[in-house]
Design a protein around this motif. Structure first.
Motif, PDB file in Angstrom:
ATOM      1  N   PHE A 170      53.893  18.776 -37.992  1.00 27.37           N
ATOM      2  CA  PHE A 170      52.630  18.250 -38.513  1.00 27.37           C
ATOM      3  C   PHE A 170      51.884  17.475 -37.431  1.00 27.37           C
ATOM      4  CE2 PHE A 170      50.390  14.538 -40.203  1.00 27.37           C
ATOM      5  CZ  PHE A 170      49.497  15.110 -41.087  1.00 27.37           C
ATOM      6  N   SER A 171      52.574  16.573 -36.755  1.00 25.87           N
ATOM      7  CA  SER A 171      51.944  15.714 -35.751  1.00 25.87           C
ATOM      8  C   SER A 171      51.406  16.517 -34.580  1.00 25.87           C
ATOM      9  CB  SER A 171      52.946  14.672 -35.241  1.00 25.87           C
ATOM     10  OG  SER A 171      53.372  13.839 -36.291  1.00 25.87           O
ATOM     11  N   PHE A 172      52.189  17.487 -34.113  1.00 28.51           N
ATOM     12  CA  PHE A 172      51.759  18.267 -32.964  1.00 28.51           C
ATOM     13  C   PHE A 172      50.617  19.208 -33.334  1.00 28.51           C
ATOM     14  CE2 PHE A 172      55.489  16.440 -31.261  1.00 28.51           C
ATOM     15  CZ  PHE A 172      55.401  16.529 -29.881  1.00 28.51           C
ATOM     16  N   GLY A 173      50.582  19.654 -34.585  1.00 26.38           N
ATOM     17  CA  GLY A 173      49.436  20.436 -35.040  1.00 26.38           C
ATOM     18  C   GLY A 173      48.174  19.586 -35.074  1.00 26.38           C
ATOM     19  N   ILE A 174      48.299  18.340 -35.534  1.00 28.90           N
ATOM     20  CA  ILE A 174      47.164  17.421 -35.585  1.00 28.90           C
ATOM     21  C   ILE A 174      46.584  17.189 -34.188  1.00 28.90           C
ATOM     22  CG2 ILE A 174      46.561  14.980 -35.944  1.00 28.90           C
ATOM     23  CD1 ILE A 174      46.545  16.390 -38.526  1.00 28.90           C
ATOM     24  N   SER A 175      47.442  17.223 -33.156  1.00 27.01           N
ATOM     25  CA  SER A 175      46.969  16.969 -31.791  1.00 27.01           C
ATOM     26  C   SER A 175      45.918  17.992 -31.360  1.00 27.01           C
ATOM     27  CB  SER A 175      48.143  16.971 -30.808  1.00 27.01           C
ATOM     28  OG  SER A 175      48.670  18.278 -30.631  1.00 27.01           O
TER      29      SER A 175
END
Length: 420
Positions: A170-175
């Motif tokens: 999730f976090s790396f997609g948000i980046s």
């Protein structure tokens, strides 16, 4: 719009959907392969002809071949491997076809601008939903659609701001959304638009922090260093000016401030809310490499398993039998793995397969400084690489990783680099 531009437009949509799928993994299942199928049909309908130079991807094909051979020689059906093979089936030919059409700087610019538009639109919608979900969870309201079963068959809700049960993905997609906002911020002429995109960048950094992803904190540091020192709206080389002694000092100060602030927030919070649970989880970040950490335990077990291989297995590996062994050893239902694609490669294909995958990664990384590509692709690859080194069973686990491999390998040799 020409026929190739139409396909590039549709390809940009598929790329953005692939990123969104990373973020929305538990909220909604986006069937990206259906869009890829339509892309193929459109490609045939338009009677497109492209110049395929498959030699550029020879090292990738070699890694895929090693992966398939290891699977075939394992004499068993493994879900993790089958899922990765499905990703390859859809994304590898799609990526090669799409990238083969990006053979001029104008087409690269066209594709990048469309990717930015789609990522920005999807990012705004997803960020609002994610923030709403976190605020509701903080007030004790659990979205039933985000409640699943854990290993003990007890209903559990996904914590924090995440819309994916894997907080790291999730976090790396948000980046990717953040880098897209930065690009829009640079291109905006009016101050009100700049202010809006600055707000969106801050919002998504907030979402990463409260996702509960400890690797997301490392990502936040990288973004804080990269966003002010690089132009994301242009096709240009990476600016490595952030790699300096002053930067190391800033990172050190940031780390100590982070540890202090986490401790302060943890003591300050009195109610058992979603925020306090996330803060308690993030407080363990400083112990990430501690022997009691489950990631470190898996890495140690991987090396221990490899050290017990016979001479043949040391060189060629032992296939994917380790998936069941990991599950039994760590008490996981079904299959488990080292959560590091290099260690997984070492186990399924030995030192030979590991050297091949390391060569492919080195080939790409050593040319990042030479390539004049949109930085969202360069840094996106680096971010995905960091994620896969601590989360994935193979580098083919994430669909976007396959596309970025193809894109960067296409421009990995000096004669294929796009100039001014």
């Amino acid at each position: 719009m020409t026929k190739k531009e139409l396909l590039l437009y549709f390809g940009a949509l598929i790329f953005a959907l692939g990123i969104s799928q990373m973020v929305l993994g538990a909220f909604i299942n986006i069937k990206v392969h259906r869009f890829i199928f339509v892309f193929y049909m459109l490609f045939l309908f338009l009677r497109m002809s492209v110049n395929l130079n498959l030699k550029r991807y020879s090292i990738l094909f070699l890694n895929v071949t090693v992966f398939f051979i290891a699977f075939l020689l394992s004499f068993n059906s493994y879900q993790n491997v089958f899922t990765d093979i499905q990703q390859l089936f859809w994304w590898l030919p799609f990526s090669i076809l799409l990238v083969s059409m990006i053979n001029t700087k104008d087409r690269l610019s066209f594709f990048f601008k469309k990717v930015t538009v789609f990522l920005t639109l999807f990012g705004i919608l997803i960020s609002i939903v994610s923030l709403k979900k976190f605020l509701d969870l903080n007030n004790g309201i659990v979205w039933s659609s985000l409640t699943g079963l854990n290993g003990t068959d007890i209903g559990t809700s996904i914590g924090g701001s995440s819309l994916n049960k894997d907080y790291n993905v999730f976090s790396f997609g948000i980046s990717f959304f953040i880098m897209s906002y930065k690009s829009c911020y640079e291109m905006s002429k009016r101050r009100i638009y700049k202010l809006a995109f600055f707000f969106l960048i801050c919002l998504d950094m907030y979402l990463i922090f409260y996702s509960g992803s400890r690797r997301g904190l490392l990502l936040l540091i990288l973004l804080l260093l990269l966003l002010p020192t690089n132009s994301f709206s242009k096709i240009k080389k990476i600016n490595f000016s952030f790699l300096s002694f002053k930067t190391l000092i800033r990172i050190t100060i940031f780390y100590f401030l982070f540890v202090f602030s986490i401790g302060f927030l943890k003591n300050f919070a009195s109610a058992d809310t979603a925020s306090t649970r996330i803060i308690s989880r993030l407080a363990t970040t400083q112990n990430f490499l501690n022997k009691s950490n489950n990631r470190t335990q898996r890495w140690d077990y991987s090396l221990e398993m490899y050290s017990n291989y016979d001479s043949f297995q040391l060189v060629f590996g032992d296939g994917f039998v380790y998936l069941k062994k990991f599950a039994r050893y760590f008490g996981v239902k079904g299959e488990d793995h080292p959560h590091n694609f290099i260690l997984s490669t070492l186990l399924y294909s030995g030192i030979l397969g590991t050297l091949i995958v390391l060569y492919m990664m080195a080939k790409i990384l050593l040319n990042l400084k030479k390539n004049k590509l949109p930085l969202v692709f360069n840094f996106g690859f680096i971010f995905i690489l960091i994620l896969q080194l601590s989360s994935s069973n193979s580098f083919f686990t994430l669909n976007i990783a396959i596309f970025l491999l193809v894109l960067l390998l296409n421009f990995s040799e000096e004669k294929y680099l796009l100039g001014e």
